[in-house]
Design a protein around this motif. Structure first.
Motif, PDB file in Angstrom:
ATOM      1  N   THR A 146       0.788  -1.232   0.000  1.00 32.97           N
ATOM      2  CA  THR A 146       0.000   0.000   0.000  1.00 32.97           C
ATOM      3  C   THR A 146       0.823   1.287   0.000  1.00 32.97           C
ATOM      4  O   THR A 146       0.284   2.332  -0.338  1.00 32.97           O
ATOM      5  CB  THR A 146      -0.959   0.043   1.210  1.00 32.97           C
ATOM      6  OG1 THR A 146      -0.209  -0.034   2.420  1.00 32.97           O
ATOM      7  CG2 THR A 146      -1.964  -1.096   1.153  1.00 32.97           C
ATOM      8  N   LEU A 147       2.094   1.202   0.354  1.00 34.54           N
ATOM      9  CA  LEU A 147       2.894   2.427   0.445  1.00 34.54           C
ATOM     10  C   LEU A 147       3.783   2.619  -0.765  1.00 34.54           C
ATOM     11  O   LEU A 147       4.383   1.658  -1.263  1.00 34.54           O
ATOM     12  CB  LEU A 147       3.780   2.389   1.701  1.00 34.54           C
ATOM     13  CG  LEU A 147       3.068   2.477   3.039  1.00 34.54           C
ATOM     14  CD1 LEU A 147       4.061   2.328   4.181  1.00 34.54           C
ATOM     15  CD2 LEU A 147       2.311   3.789   3.155  1.00 34.54           C
ATOM     16  N   PRO A 148       3.924   3.860  -1.220  1.00 35.18           N
ATOM     17  CA  PRO A 148       4.914   4.131  -2.255  1.00 35.18           C
ATOM     18  C   PRO A 148       6.325   3.974  -1.666  1.00 35.18           C
ATOM     19  O   PRO A 148       6.508   4.003  -0.438  1.00 35.18           O
ATOM     20  CB  PRO A 148       4.635   5.571  -2.664  1.00 35.18           C
ATOM     21  CG  PRO A 148       3.848   6.164  -1.556  1.00 35.18           C
ATOM     22  CD  PRO A 148       3.166   5.039  -0.839  1.00 35.18           C
ATOM     23  N   ALA A 149       7.294   3.811  -2.529  1.00 35.00           N
ATOM     24  CA  ALA A 149       8.675   3.549  -2.097  1.00 35.00           C
ATOM     25  C   ALA A 149       9.195   4.606  -1.125  1.00 35.00           C
ATOM     26  O   ALA A 149       9.875   4.276  -0.150  1.00 35.00           O
ATOM     27  CB  ALA A 149       9.594   3.448  -3.316  1.00 35.00           C
ATOM     28  N   GLU A 150       8.869   5.875  -1.357  1.00 37.23           N
ATOM     29  CA  GLU A 150       9.354   6.954  -0.497  1.00 37.23           C
ATOM     30  C   GLU A 150       8.814   6.815   0.930  1.00 37.23           C
ATOM     31  O   GLU A 150       9.545   6.976   1.907  1.00 37.23           O
ATOM     32  CB  GLU A 150       8.934   8.292  -1.100  1.00 37.23           C
ATOM     33  CG  GLU A 150       9.459   9.492  -0.359  1.00 37.23           C
ATOM     34  CD  GLU A 150       9.040  10.799  -1.016  1.00 37.23           C
ATOM     35  OE1 GLU A 150       7.818  10.974  -1.278  1.00 37.23           O
ATOM     36  OE2 GLU A 150       9.916  11.629  -1.272  1.00 37.23           O
ATOM     37  N   ALA A 151       7.535   6.498   1.075  1.00 37.55           N
ATOM     38  CA  ALA A 151       6.940   6.334   2.401  1.00 37.55           C
ATOM     39  C   ALA A 151       7.473   5.074   3.074  1.00 37.55           C
ATOM     40  O   ALA A 151       7.738   5.074   4.280  1.00 37.55           O
ATOM     41  CB  ALA A 151       5.418   6.282   2.298  1.00 37.55           C
ATOM     42  N   LEU A 152       7.650   4.007   2.306  1.00 47.32           N
ATOM     43  CA  LEU A 152       8.195   2.769   2.868  1.00 47.32           C
ATOM     44  C   LEU A 152       9.613   2.989   3.373  1.00 47.32           C
ATOM     45  O   LEU A 152       9.982   2.520   4.460  1.00 47.32           O
ATOM     46  CB  LEU A 152       8.144   1.661   1.821  1.00 47.32           C
ATOM     47  CG  LEU A 152       8.330   0.240   2.286  1.00 47.32           C
ATOM     48  CD1 LEU A 152       7.339  -0.128   3.380  1.00 47.32           C
ATOM     49  CD2 LEU A 152       8.213  -0.715   1.119  1.00 47.32           C
ATOM     50  N   ALA A 153      10.415   3.733   2.624  1.00 49.63           N
ATOM     51  CA  ALA A 153      11.784   4.041   3.049  1.00 49.63           C
ATOM     52  C   ALA A 153      11.784   4.875   4.325  1.00 49.63           C
ATOM     53  O   ALA A 153      12.617   4.658   5.222  1.00 49.63           O
ATOM     54  CB  ALA A 153      12.528   4.762   1.931  1.00 49.63           C
ATOM     55  N   ALA A 154      10.844   5.821   4.444  1.00 50.06           N
ATOM     56  CA  ALA A 154      10.758   6.640   5.658  1.00 50.06           C
ATOM     57  C   ALA A 154      10.422   5.776   6.861  1.00 50.06           C
ATOM     58  O   ALA A 154      10.998   5.946   7.945  1.00 50.06           O
ATOM     59  CB  ALA A 154       9.717   7.747   5.469  1.00 50.06           C
ATOM     60  N   ILE A 155       9.507   4.828   6.694  1.00 51.88           N
ATOM     61  CA  ILE A 155       9.149   3.928   7.795  1.00 51.88           C
ATOM     62  C   ILE A 155      10.326   3.018   8.149  1.00 51.88           C
ATOM     63  O   ILE A 155      10.605   2.775   9.318  1.00 51.88           O
ATOM     64  CB  ILE A 155       7.891   3.117   7.438  1.00 51.88           C
ATOM     65  CG1 ILE A 155       6.675   4.021   7.553  1.00 51.88           C
ATOM     66  CG2 ILE A 155       7.738   1.901   8.345  1.00 51.88           C
ATOM     67  CD1 ILE A 155       5.368   3.363   7.241  1.00 51.88           C
ATOM     68  N   ASP A 156      11.023   2.526   7.136  1.00 53.88           N
ATOM     69  CA  ASP A 156      12.179   1.659   7.379  1.00 53.88           C
ATOM     70  C   ASP A 156      13.242   2.352   8.225  1.00 53.88           C
ATOM     71  O   ASP A 156      13.980   1.696   8.957  1.00 53.88           O
ATOM     72  CB  ASP A 156      12.807   1.212   6.053  1.00 53.88           C
ATOM     73  CG  ASP A 156      11.993   0.167   5.330  1.00 53.88           C
ATOM     74  OD1 ASP A 156      11.059  -0.405   5.939  1.00 53.88           O
ATOM     75  OD2 ASP A 156      12.284  -0.082   4.142  1.00 53.88           O
TER      76      ASP A 156
END
Length: 96
Positions: free
Chosen positions: A61-71
Motif C-alpha cells: 500500500t505504500l509508495p517507495a518513499e513512504a516505505l523508506a521513511a518507515i524503514d
C-alpha cells in the motif's frame, strides 16, 4: 402456548473507512483502515501470520518513499505508529 421468537439481529462490526495519515519527517504516510481493507488485500494476506501480514500490507500500500521513511524510523516511534494505525482503525488489541 409458545411465545413468538424475537427476530435475530446480526450486528455489523464497527468499521472505519478513512485512511490513516501520519507524517514521518517530511513524508506523508497513508495507510488503509485495518477494519476496511479491500478484498484483494485481504486475499493476499489471508494465510500469513500477523507480522508477515502487517509488513505485506505496508509493502502493498505504500509508495517507495513512504516505505523508506518507515524503514528508517526509530523503533519506539515505529511501534507508536503501528499502535496509532490500529487505534484509528478501531482494531486495538484488548487487554489481557
Amino acid at each position: 402456548m409458545t411465545s413468538p421468537k424475537a427476530p435475530i439481529t446480526i450486528t455489523k462490526p464497527f468499521t472505519v473507512k478513512d485512511e490513516f495519515v501520519h507524517r514521518v519527517n517530511d513524508i506523508e504516510v497513508r495507510l488503509p483502515s485495518l477494519s476496511y481493507l479491500k478484498p484483494g488485500l485481504i486475499r493476499r494476506i489471508r494465510r500469513l501470520g500477523d507480522v508477515d501480514a502487517m509488513y505485506t500490507l505496508l509493502e502493498l500500500t505504500l509508495p517507495a518513499e513512504a516505505l523508506a521513511a518507515i524503514d528508517d524510523m526509530d523503533p519506539d516511534e515505529y511501534h507508536a505508529l503501528l499502535e496509532a494505525w490500529r487505534t484509528h482503525s478501531g482494531v486495538n488489541l484488548g487487554e489481557s
